[in-house]
Design a protein around this motif. Structure first.
Motif, PDB file in Angstrom:
ATOM      1  N   VAL A   1       0.989  -1.361   0.094  1.00 29.71           N
ATOM      2  CA  VAL A   1       0.056  -0.131  -0.031  1.00 29.71           C
ATOM      3  C   VAL A   1       0.754   1.250   0.096  1.00 29.71           C
ATOM      4  CG1 VAL A   1      -1.812   1.075   0.996  1.00 29.71           C
ATOM      5  CG2 VAL A   1      -1.743  -1.278   1.011  1.00 29.71           C
ATOM      6  N   PRO A   2       1.862   1.287   0.894  1.00 27.09           N
ATOM      7  CA  PRO A   2       2.887   2.331   0.470  1.00 27.09           C
ATOM      8  C   PRO A   2       3.384   2.387  -0.766  1.00 27.09           C
ATOM      9  CG  PRO A   2       3.486   1.103   2.408  1.00 27.09           C
ATOM     10  CD  PRO A   2       2.742   0.290   1.452  1.00 27.09           C
ATOM     11  N   ILE A   3       3.432   3.546  -1.458  1.00 32.47           N
ATOM     12  CA  ILE A   3       3.776   3.462  -2.845  1.00 32.47           C
ATOM     13  C   ILE A   3       5.340   3.184  -3.245  1.00 32.47           C
ATOM     14  CG2 ILE A   3       3.769   4.944  -4.887  1.00 32.47           C
ATOM     15  CD1 ILE A   3       0.982   4.323  -3.749  1.00 32.47           C
TER      16      ILE A   3
ATOM     17  N   GLY B   1       2.511   6.656 -10.762  1.00 30.98           N
ATOM     18  CA  GLY B   1       2.608   7.528  -9.605  1.00 30.98           C
ATOM     19  C   GLY B   1       4.160   6.900  -8.865  1.00 30.98           C
ATOM     20  N   ALA B   2       4.398   5.733  -8.715  1.00 29.21           N
ATOM     21  CA  ALA B   2       5.497   5.097  -8.240  1.00 29.21           C
ATOM     22  C   ALA B   2       6.559   5.516  -8.762  1.00 29.21           C
ATOM     23  CB  ALA B   2       5.173   3.789  -8.027  1.00 29.21           C
TER      24      ALA B   2
ATOM     25  N   GLU C   1       8.864   8.008  -7.037  1.00 31.91           N
ATOM     26  CA  GLU C   1       9.429   7.905  -5.649  1.00 31.91           C
ATOM     27  C   GLU C   1      11.001   7.363  -5.932  1.00 31.91           C
ATOM     28  OE1 GLU C   1       8.055   8.052  -2.696  1.00 31.91           O
ATOM     29  OE2 GLU C   1       5.973   8.098  -3.152  1.00 31.91           O
TER      30      GLU C   1
ATOM     31  N   TRP D   1      -3.701   7.955 -14.124  1.00 30.37           N
ATOM     32  CA  TRP D   1      -3.911   8.799 -12.823  1.00 30.37           C
ATOM     33  C   TRP D   1      -2.978   8.267 -11.821  1.00 30.37           C
ATOM     34  CZ3 TRP D   1      -6.465  13.034 -14.006  1.00 30.37           C
ATOM     35  CH2 TRP D   1      -7.104  13.124 -14.956  1.00 30.37           C
TER      36      TRP D   1
ATOM     37  N   HIS E   1     -10.222   6.481  -7.836  1.00 27.71           N
ATOM     38  CA  HIS E   1      -9.076   5.790  -7.233  1.00 27.71           C
ATOM     39  C   HIS E   1      -9.460   4.804  -6.299  1.00 27.71           C
ATOM     40  CE1 HIS E   1      -4.997   5.868  -5.356  1.00 27.71           C
ATOM     41  NE2 HIS E   1      -5.588   6.235  -4.429  1.00 27.71           N
TER      42      HIS E   1
HETATM   43  C1  LIG Z   1       4.637   6.244   0.270  1.00 24.24           C
HETATM   44  C2  LIG Z   1       3.321   6.839   0.050  1.00 24.24           C
HETATM   45  N1  LIG Z   1       3.053   8.154  -0.340  1.00 24.24           N
HETATM   46  C3  LIG Z   1       1.868   8.443  -0.603  1.00 24.24           C
HETATM   47  C4  LIG Z   1       0.582   7.602  -0.544  1.00 24.24           C
HETATM   48  C5  LIG Z   1      -0.829   7.822  -0.855  1.00 24.24           C
HETATM   49  N2  LIG Z   1      -1.166   7.600  -2.014  1.00 24.24           N
HETATM   50  C6  LIG Z   1      -1.984   6.347  -2.128  1.00 24.24           C
HETATM   51  S1  LIG Z   1      -2.291   5.698  -3.639  1.00 24.24           S
HETATM   52  C7  LIG Z   1      -1.499   7.096  -4.389  1.00 24.24           C
HETATM   53  C8  LIG Z   1      -1.312   7.307  -5.965  1.00 24.24           C
HETATM   54  C9  LIG Z   1      -0.651   6.123  -6.645  1.00 24.24           C
HETATM   55  O1  LIG Z   1      -0.803   6.335  -7.974  1.00 24.24           O
HETATM   56  P1  LIG Z   1      -0.002   5.192  -9.029  1.00 24.24           P
HETATM   57  O2  LIG Z   1       1.232   4.804  -8.304  1.00 24.24           O
HETATM   58  O3  LIG Z   1      -0.353   5.633 -10.301  1.00 24.24           O
HETATM   59  O4  LIG Z   1      -0.909   3.959  -8.477  1.00 24.24           O
HETATM   60  P2  LIG Z   1      -2.519   3.694  -8.787  1.00 24.24           P
HETATM   61  O5  LIG Z   1      -3.339   3.933  -7.529  1.00 24.24           O
HETATM   62  O6  LIG Z   1      -3.087   4.313 -10.091  1.00 24.24           O
HETATM   63  O7  LIG Z   1      -2.567   2.166  -9.014  1.00 24.24           O
HETATM   64  C10 LIG Z   1      -0.846   7.996  -3.354  1.00 24.24           C
HETATM   65  C11 LIG Z   1      -0.080   9.190  -3.532  1.00 24.24           C
HETATM   66  C12 LIG Z   1       1.215   6.252  -0.154  1.00 24.24           C
HETATM   67  N3  LIG Z   1       0.036   5.270  -0.024  1.00 24.24           N
HETATM   68  N4  LIG Z   1       2.266   5.882   0.091  1.00 24.24           N
END
Ligand SMILES: Cc1ncc(C[n+]2csc(CCOP(=O)(O)OP(=O)(O)O)c2C)c(N)n1
Length: 354
Positions: free
Chosen positions: A115-117, A153-154, A157, A183, A249
């Motif tokens: 769950v942590p990205i 989004g990952a 990081e 997204w 989302h």
């Molecule tokens: C380290 C971290 N930072 C922020 C978050 C909050 N967060 C949850 S989902 C998300 C977006 C992720 O987007 P993506 O990597 O594109 O994956 P998707 O949700 O589209 O599958 C964020 C910023 C988190 N879970 N972990």
């Protein structure tokens, strides 16, 4: 960009009609599971659900390329991959209900969903290094590889950089599978990175990056199978699977707040992968009404059984989220726990469950 649908007859692909139908079956199972999970969440059955509608072609195609002993590193979004790997649906529901200890247990080599990205990216690189060490130093005769799933989004990081850098230097047998669904919550891809693509980032780590039409499950399967072959030979690959998140989302999100900023995307990018694939298989003479009906009936029965099994266990205690990390809670978490107590009392949570 690798694409099969629209470009090739099924007989010009490495896949038999039977293999193509099995991919269809898993896409139907995945779609039905997502729909049921969403409905259950709306009844208060679980606190949230991250829908993957629109991403089934990408996920099922990638899972179909894995060998039984390959490692998968999933996230909260990639439940279609778990289903395609025959993780019991009830296990996924029990996890979401806060009762992972009641999962049926399976021997599929999947890491727990991250769950942590991006935290799973260095883990996958490390497991790949371990596999390589076991084979080249200790003489293990296995031939496994790892597939690391993450979203667009990952890629922003630090863990993304660290994981790909290690994999490149240590020839780690890993395929980095970036599912670009456009997204990261409300942030569109063009604000995520100024790079021309995500695949191009692989160049910086000394290995190949490829793009595939993520709404074409056979193209994804073909691309990931080739990437896994390369990884087994010590050359990691970054695959960018271009698809589209059709829903929110999570069930806590309201996409109408940011939809206006949606980029103009080509039709293939937002096409529904299941409808498109079904149409292709019918055109190719590989699918008929009888098979579709059989799959739908079997899926209904599988879902009913999974929900029944998950419902036979009481939902987890919401206080559990405060356990297992700190022996003594720090002050901010003590405050949050107290807030939860008063929230649960005020809202009579039992009523929601009924
Ligand atoms: C380290 C971290 N930072 C922020 C978050 C909050 N967060 C949850 S989902 C998300 C977006 C992720 O987007 P993506 O990597 O594109 O994956 P998707 O949700 O589209 O599958 C964020 C910023 C988190 N879970 N972990």
């Amino acid at each position: 960009m690798n694409r099969i649908i629209g470009d090739r007859d099924l007989s010009d692909t490495p896949f038999s009609p039977e293999q193509a139908r099995e991919v269809y079956r898993d896409m139907v199972r995945a779609r039905a599971f997502d729909e049921r999970a969403l409905a259950l969440q709306r009844r208060g059955w679980m606190s949230s659900w991250p829908p993957y509608r629109g991403q089934e072609g990408s996920q099922v195609g990638a899972a179909a390329a894995l060998e039984d002993d390959d490692w998968l590193f999933p996230t909260y979004r990639s439940n279609a991959m778990q289903i395609a790997r025959d993780v019991p649906m009830s296990d996924i529901l029990l996890f979401r209900r806060g009762r992972p200890e009641f999962e049926s247990g399976h021997d599929v080599p999947n890491f727990p969903q991250a769950v942590p990205i991006a935290t799973q990216i260095p883990h996958a690189a490390g497991v790949g290094m371990g596999i390589d060490y076991a084979q080249s130093v200790k003489g293990d005769d296995g031939n496994e590889a790892a597939l690391c799933y993450f979203g667009d989004g990952a890629t922003s990081e630090g863990d993304f950089h660290e994981g790909l850098n290690f994999a490149g230097v240590f020839d780690s047998p890993v395929v980095f599978f970036c599912e670009n669904n456009e997204w990261a919550i409300s942030l569109p891809r063009h604000k995520q990175t100024a790079s021309d693509s995500i695949a191009v980032k692989a160049q910086a780590y000394g290995f190949e990056g490829v793009q595939v039409d993520g709404n074409d499950p056979l193209a994804v399967r073909e691309t990931v199978a080739e990437a896994l072959e390369s990884a087994r030979n010590g050359d990691p690959v970054l695959v960018e699977s271009l698809t589209y998140r059709q829903g929110a989302h999570t069930t806590s999100d309201d996409p109408s707040q940011y939809e206006e900023t949606r980029e103009e995307l080509p039709e293939w990018r937002t096409a529904d992968p299941l409808e498109r694939y079904e149409e292709y298989l019918r055109e190719q003479g590989a699918l008929d009404d009888e098979f579709v009906e059989e799959v739908e009936n079997e899926t209904d029965a599988e879902l009913d059984e999974a929900v029944e099994r998950a419902e036979s266990v009481e939902p987890g205690d919401p206080h559990d989220v405060f356990d297992r990390v700190y022996a003594d809670l720090p002050p901010n978490l003590r405050d949050q726990k107290a807030w939860l107590d008063s929230f649960l009392t005020d809202h009579d949570v039992q009523e929601v469950d009924d």
